[in-house]
Motif scaffolding. Structure first.
Motif, PDB file in Angstrom:
ATOM      1  N   ALA A  39      45.714 -42.765 -82.621  1.00  0.00           N
ATOM      2  CA  ALA A  39      46.006 -44.202 -82.636  1.00  0.00           C
ATOM      3  C   ALA A  39      44.710 -44.953 -82.345  1.00  0.00           C
ATOM      4  CB  ALA A  39      47.025 -44.511 -81.554  1.00  0.00           C
ATOM      5  N   SER A  40      44.574 -46.140 -82.941  1.00  0.00           N
ATOM      6  CA  SER A  40      43.434 -46.998 -82.593  1.00  0.00           C
ATOM      7  C   SER A  40      43.903 -48.439 -82.723  1.00  0.00           C
ATOM      8  CB  SER A  40      42.232 -46.728 -83.514  1.00  0.00           C
ATOM      9  OG  SER A  40      42.540 -47.087 -84.842  1.00  0.00           O
ATOM     10  N   SER A  41      43.229 -49.307 -82.027  1.00  0.00           N
ATOM     11  CA  SER A  41      43.624 -50.708 -82.025  1.00  0.00           C
ATOM     12  C   SER A  41      43.537 -51.269 -83.444  1.00  0.00           C
ATOM     13  CB  SER A  41      42.692 -51.469 -81.083  1.00  0.00           C
ATOM     14  OG  SER A  41      43.257 -52.695 -80.772  1.00  0.00           O
ATOM     15  N   TYR A  42      44.597 -51.881 -83.905  1.00  0.00           N
ATOM     16  CA  TYR A  42      44.748 -52.393 -85.282  1.00  0.00           C
ATOM     17  C   TYR A  42      44.674 -51.269 -86.330  1.00  0.00           C
ATOM     18  CZ  TYR A  42      43.551 -56.954 -83.204  1.00  0.00           C
ATOM     19  OH  TYR A  42      43.504 -58.068 -82.426  1.00  0.00           O
ATOM     20  N   GLY A  43      44.436 -50.036 -85.879  1.00  0.00           N
ATOM     21  CA  GLY A  43      44.230 -48.937 -86.830  1.00  0.00           C
ATOM     22  C   GLY A  43      42.825 -48.936 -87.410  1.00  0.00           C
ATOM     23  N   LEU A  44      41.909 -49.658 -86.753  1.00  0.00           N
ATOM     24  CA  LEU A  44      40.571 -49.855 -87.343  1.00  0.00           C
ATOM     25  C   LEU A  44      39.674 -48.617 -87.301  1.00  0.00           C
ATOM     26  CD1 LEU A  44      39.654 -53.492 -86.245  1.00  0.00           C
ATOM     27  CD2 LEU A  44      39.454 -52.604 -88.561  1.00  0.00           C
ATOM     28  N   GLN A  45      40.016 -47.658 -86.445  1.00  0.00           N
ATOM     29  CA  GLN A  45      39.254 -46.397 -86.364  1.00  0.00           C
ATOM     30  C   GLN A  45      37.738 -46.623 -86.373  1.00  0.00           C
ATOM     31  OE1 GLN A  45      41.403 -43.764 -89.516  1.00  0.00           O
ATOM     32  NE2 GLN A  45      41.964 -45.902 -89.824  1.00  0.00           N
ATOM     33  N   PRO A  46      37.240 -47.346 -85.373  1.00  0.00           N
ATOM     34  CA  PRO A  46      35.799 -47.619 -85.395  1.00  0.00           C
ATOM     35  C   PRO A  46      34.975 -46.456 -84.840  1.00  0.00           C
ATOM     36  CG  PRO A  46      36.811 -48.721 -83.536  1.00  0.00           C
ATOM     37  CD  PRO A  46      37.905 -47.950 -84.232  1.00  0.00           C
ATOM     38  N   TYR A  47      35.305 -45.273 -85.247  1.00  0.00           N
ATOM     39  CA  TYR A  47      34.598 -44.072 -84.789  1.00  0.00           C
ATOM     40  C   TYR A  47      34.617 -43.046 -85.916  1.00  0.00           C
ATOM     41  CZ  TYR A  47      39.555 -43.379 -83.882  1.00  0.00           C
ATOM     42  OH  TYR A  47      40.919 -43.365 -84.031  1.00  0.00           O
ATOM     43  N   ARG A  48      33.745 -42.071 -85.805  1.00  0.00           N
ATOM     44  CA  ARG A  48      33.677 -40.990 -86.780  1.00  0.00           C
ATOM     45  C   ARG A  48      33.460 -39.687 -86.021  1.00  0.00           C
ATOM     46  NH1 ARG A  48      35.258 -44.697 -89.078  1.00  0.00           N
ATOM     47  NH2 ARG A  48      34.580 -45.685 -91.004  1.00  0.00           N
ATOM     48  N   CYS A  49      33.734 -38.565 -86.688  1.00  0.00           N
ATOM     49  CA  CYS A  49      33.601 -37.271 -86.008  1.00  0.00           C
ATOM     50  C   CYS A  49      32.701 -36.339 -86.811  1.00  0.00           C
ATOM     51  CB  CYS A  49      34.974 -36.632 -85.853  1.00  0.00           C
ATOM     52  SG  CYS A  49      36.026 -37.692 -84.872  1.00  0.00           S
ATOM     53  N   ILE A  50      31.990 -35.512 -86.095  1.00  0.00           N
ATOM     54  CA  ILE A  50      31.084 -34.561 -86.743  1.00  0.00           C
ATOM     55  C   ILE A  50      31.357 -33.180 -86.169  1.00  0.00           C
ATOM     56  CG2 ILE A  50      28.645 -33.973 -87.169  1.00  0.00           C
ATOM     57  CD1 ILE A  50      27.953 -36.872 -86.432  1.00  0.00           C
ATOM     58  N   VAL A  51      31.475 -32.187 -87.039  1.00  0.00           N
ATOM     59  CA  VAL A  51      31.617 -30.802 -86.580  1.00  0.00           C
ATOM     60  C   VAL A  51      30.249 -30.154 -86.701  1.00  0.00           C
ATOM     61  CG1 VAL A  51      32.776 -28.594 -86.957  1.00  0.00           C
ATOM     62  CG2 VAL A  51      33.999 -30.730 -87.407  1.00  0.00           C
ATOM     63  N   ILE A  52      29.777 -29.635 -85.573  1.00  0.00           N
ATOM     64  CA  ILE A  52      28.422 -29.070 -85.576  1.00  0.00           C
ATOM     65  C   ILE A  52      28.513 -27.564 -85.359  1.00  0.00           C
ATOM     66  CG2 ILE A  52      26.123 -29.240 -84.543  1.00  0.00           C
ATOM     67  CD1 ILE A  52      27.448 -31.996 -83.352  1.00  0.00           C
ATOM     68  N   THR A  53      28.041 -26.824 -86.356  1.00  0.00           N
ATOM     69  CA  THR A  53      28.074 -25.362 -86.242  1.00  0.00           C
ATOM     70  C   THR A  53      26.652 -24.780 -86.184  1.00  0.00           C
ATOM     71  OG1 THR A  53      28.313 -25.307 -88.633  1.00  0.00           O
ATOM     72  CG2 THR A  53      30.319 -24.954 -87.354  1.00  0.00           C
ATOM     73  N   ASP A  54      25.705 -25.513 -86.725  1.00  0.00           N
ATOM     74  CA  ASP A  54      24.335 -24.995 -86.804  1.00  0.00           C
ATOM     75  C   ASP A  54      23.797 -24.646 -85.409  1.00  0.00           C
ATOM     76  OD1 ASP A  54      21.806 -24.577 -88.330  1.00  0.00           O
ATOM     77  OD2 ASP A  54      21.135 -26.096 -86.902  1.00  0.00           O
ATOM     78  N   PRO A  55      23.447 -23.363 -85.186  1.00  0.00           N
ATOM     79  CA  PRO A  55      23.010 -22.951 -83.848  1.00  0.00           C
ATOM     80  C   PRO A  55      21.742 -23.640 -83.374  1.00  0.00           C
ATOM     81  CG  PRO A  55      23.036 -21.071 -85.386  1.00  0.00           C
ATOM     82  CD  PRO A  55      23.474 -22.263 -86.153  1.00  0.00           C
ATOM     83  N   VAL A  56      20.816 -23.916 -84.296  1.00  0.00           N
ATOM     84  CA  VAL A  56      19.557 -24.556 -83.897  1.00  0.00           C
ATOM     85  C   VAL A  56      19.837 -25.978 -83.398  1.00  0.00           C
ATOM     86  CG1 VAL A  56      17.274 -25.292 -84.701  1.00  0.00           C
ATOM     87  CG2 VAL A  56      18.260 -23.139 -85.533  1.00  0.00           C
ATOM     88  N   LEU A  57      20.654 -26.689 -84.153  1.00  0.00           N
ATOM     89  CA  LEU A  57      21.005 -28.054 -83.767  1.00  0.00           C
ATOM     90  C   LEU A  57      21.762 -28.046 -82.437  1.00  0.00           C
ATOM     91  CD1 LEU A  57      20.970 -31.002 -84.533  1.00  0.00           C
ATOM     92  CD2 LEU A  57      22.924 -30.621 -86.045  1.00  0.00           C
ATOM     93  N   ARG A  58      22.619 -27.065 -82.275  1.00  0.00           N
ATOM     94  CA  ARG A  58      23.396 -27.005 -81.034  1.00  0.00           C
ATOM     95  C   ARG A  58      22.504 -26.693 -79.834  1.00  0.00           C
ATOM     96  NH1 ARG A  58      29.081 -24.228 -82.559  1.00  0.00           N
ATOM     97  NH2 ARG A  58      29.060 -23.782 -80.348  1.00  0.00           N
ATOM     98  N   SER A  59      21.493 -25.851 -80.010  1.00  0.00           N
ATOM     99  CA  SER A  59      20.625 -25.631 -78.833  1.00  0.00           C
ATOM    100  C   SER A  59      19.781 -26.863 -78.542  1.00  0.00           C
ATOM    101  CB  SER A  59      19.764 -24.369 -78.911  1.00  0.00           C
ATOM    102  OG  SER A  59      19.431 -24.043 -80.135  1.00  0.00           O
ATOM    103  N   LYS A  60      19.444 -27.616 -79.569  1.00  0.00           N
ATOM    104  CA  LYS A  60      18.718 -28.870 -79.346  1.00  0.00           C
ATOM    105  C   LYS A  60      19.585 -29.839 -78.532  1.00  0.00           C
ATOM    106  CE  LYS A  60      15.893 -31.202 -82.540  1.00  0.00           C
ATOM    107  NZ  LYS A  60      15.742 -31.654 -83.924  1.00  0.00           N
ATOM    108  N   ILE A  61      20.852 -29.924 -78.942  1.00  0.00           N
ATOM    109  CA  ILE A  61      21.786 -30.824 -78.241  1.00  0.00           C
ATOM    110  C   ILE A  61      21.979 -30.356 -76.801  1.00  0.00           C
ATOM    111  CG2 ILE A  61      24.214 -31.587 -78.159  1.00  0.00           C
ATOM    112  CD1 ILE A  61      24.150 -31.555 -81.249  1.00  0.00           C
TER     113      ILE A  61
END
Ligand SMILES: Cc1cc2nc3c(=O)[nH]c(=O)nc-3n(C[C@H](O)[C@H](O)[C@H](O)COP(=O)(O)O)c2cc1C
Length: 221
Positions: A39-61
Motif C-alpha cells: 500500500a502507498s499513499s494515493y497509490g503513488l508508489q514513490p519508491y523503487r526496488c533493486i535486487v542485488i546479486t553481484d558479489p563485488v557490488l555487495r562487498s562494496k555496499i
C-alpha cells in the motif's frame, strides 16, 4: 499449516545467513510481487526496488554498512529506494497509468488528480522527500511479512551510509536514494539468535485506551 502469527514469531532479523542456501527464482518472484503490492499513499508508489546479486557490488555496499555480514552472505540483497523529488509530471504519469490499467478516461480522474497535485504543491521538497521515505518503509514491512509467510529469512537494515550506497548503485542519476536494505535467504542451522525470546512491549504497554470523556476533557481545557 502454520498460521500468520506463527510465522511472525518464527522470523527474526537474521544476521547469519547460510551462503550455500539460495532463494529460488519462483520464491524471489513472489517476494518481489508482495513488495510491488504494498500500500502507498494515493497509490503513488514513490519508491523503487533493486535486487542485488553481484558479489563485488555487495562487498562494496557492505563496506558502507559497517561490514554487517548479512549484506554479502544472504542469498539476495534487496534495496528499497525512495524518490528524491516528486513533481506534477510524476502525478500526471500516474493518472495516465490508472486510466490505462482501469480503462477509464483521464478526465474522469480529474478530482483525484487535483487532490494529488494539491498535496504535492502544498509541501516543501524536504517534506515530500520525508514522506516518500515513509512510503518506502511500508513496502519494507510488506516484504518482511511476506518473507515470514514464505519462511524465508530477512533482515531489515538501515545501518548503512546512504550517500555511499547511493553512489555504488548509481542512484543519484535515477533520482533515488536508498531507504532500507533487506538481505533475504536462509539462516544457518542452530543460529543462537533464532532461539532468543522475541522482545516486545507487553499488550498493556503497547495498546492504549482512550475514553471519550478524556477527549472531551482535553477539548474543554
Ligand atoms: C528500519 C529497521 C532498520 C534496522 N536496521 C538494522 C541493521 O542495520 N542491522 C541489523 O542487524 N538489524 C537491523 N534491524 C533489525 C532490528 O534490530 C530488529 O528488527 C529488532 O531488534 C527486533 O527484532 P526481530 O526483528 O528479530 O524481532 C532494523 C530493523 C528495522 C525495522
Amino acid at each position: 499449516m502454520s498460521t500468520y502469527l506463527d510465522n511472525l514469531y518464527w522470523r527474526y532479523a537474521t544476521k547469519t545467513f547460510d551462503p550455500s542456501k539460495k532463494v529460488s527464482q519462483a520464491q524471489l518472484d513472489d517476494l518481489l510481487e508482495a513488495l510491488r503490492l504494498s500500500a502507498s499513499s494515493y497509490g503513488l508508489q514513490p519508491y523503487r526496488c533493486i535486487v542485488i546479486t553481484d558479489p563485488v557490488l555487495r562487498s562494496k555496499i557492505s563496506e558502507h554498512a559497517w561490514n554487517q555480514p548479512q549484506i554479502t552472505s544472504a542469498s539476495h540483497l534487496i534495496a528499497i529506494c525512495a524518490r528524491r523529488t516528486l513533481d506534477e509530471a510524476y502525478v500526471e504519469a500516474y493518472v495516465s497509468e490508472i486510466a490505462r490499467q482501469r480503462g477509464v478516461s483521464i478526465e474522469s480522474l480529474k478530482g483525484f488528480r487535483d487532490m494529488m497535485i494539491g498535496f504535492v504543491q502544498g509541501r516543501t521538497s524536504e517534506q515530500l522527500a520525508e514522506w516518500m521515505k515513509r512510503q518506502a518503509y511500508i513496502a519494507l514491512g510488506f516484504l518482511l511479512s511476506a518473507a515470514a509467510q514464505m519462511r524465508i529469512d530477512a533482515c531489515p537494515m538501515e545501518g548503512f551510509d546512504a550517500e555511499h550506497v547511493d553512489r555504488d548503485l548509481g542512484l543519484l542519476e535515477r533520482n533515488l536514494t536508498t531507504v532500507a536494505l533487506c538481505p533475504v535467504g536462509f539462516r544457518v542451522a542452530n543460529d543462537p539468535l533464532a532461539a532468543q525470546k522475541k522482545v516486545r512491549l507487553s499488550k498493556e504497554q503497547f495498546f492504549l485506551h482512550v475514553s471519550p470523556t478524556a477527549f472531551e476533557e482535553t477539548q474543554n481545557r
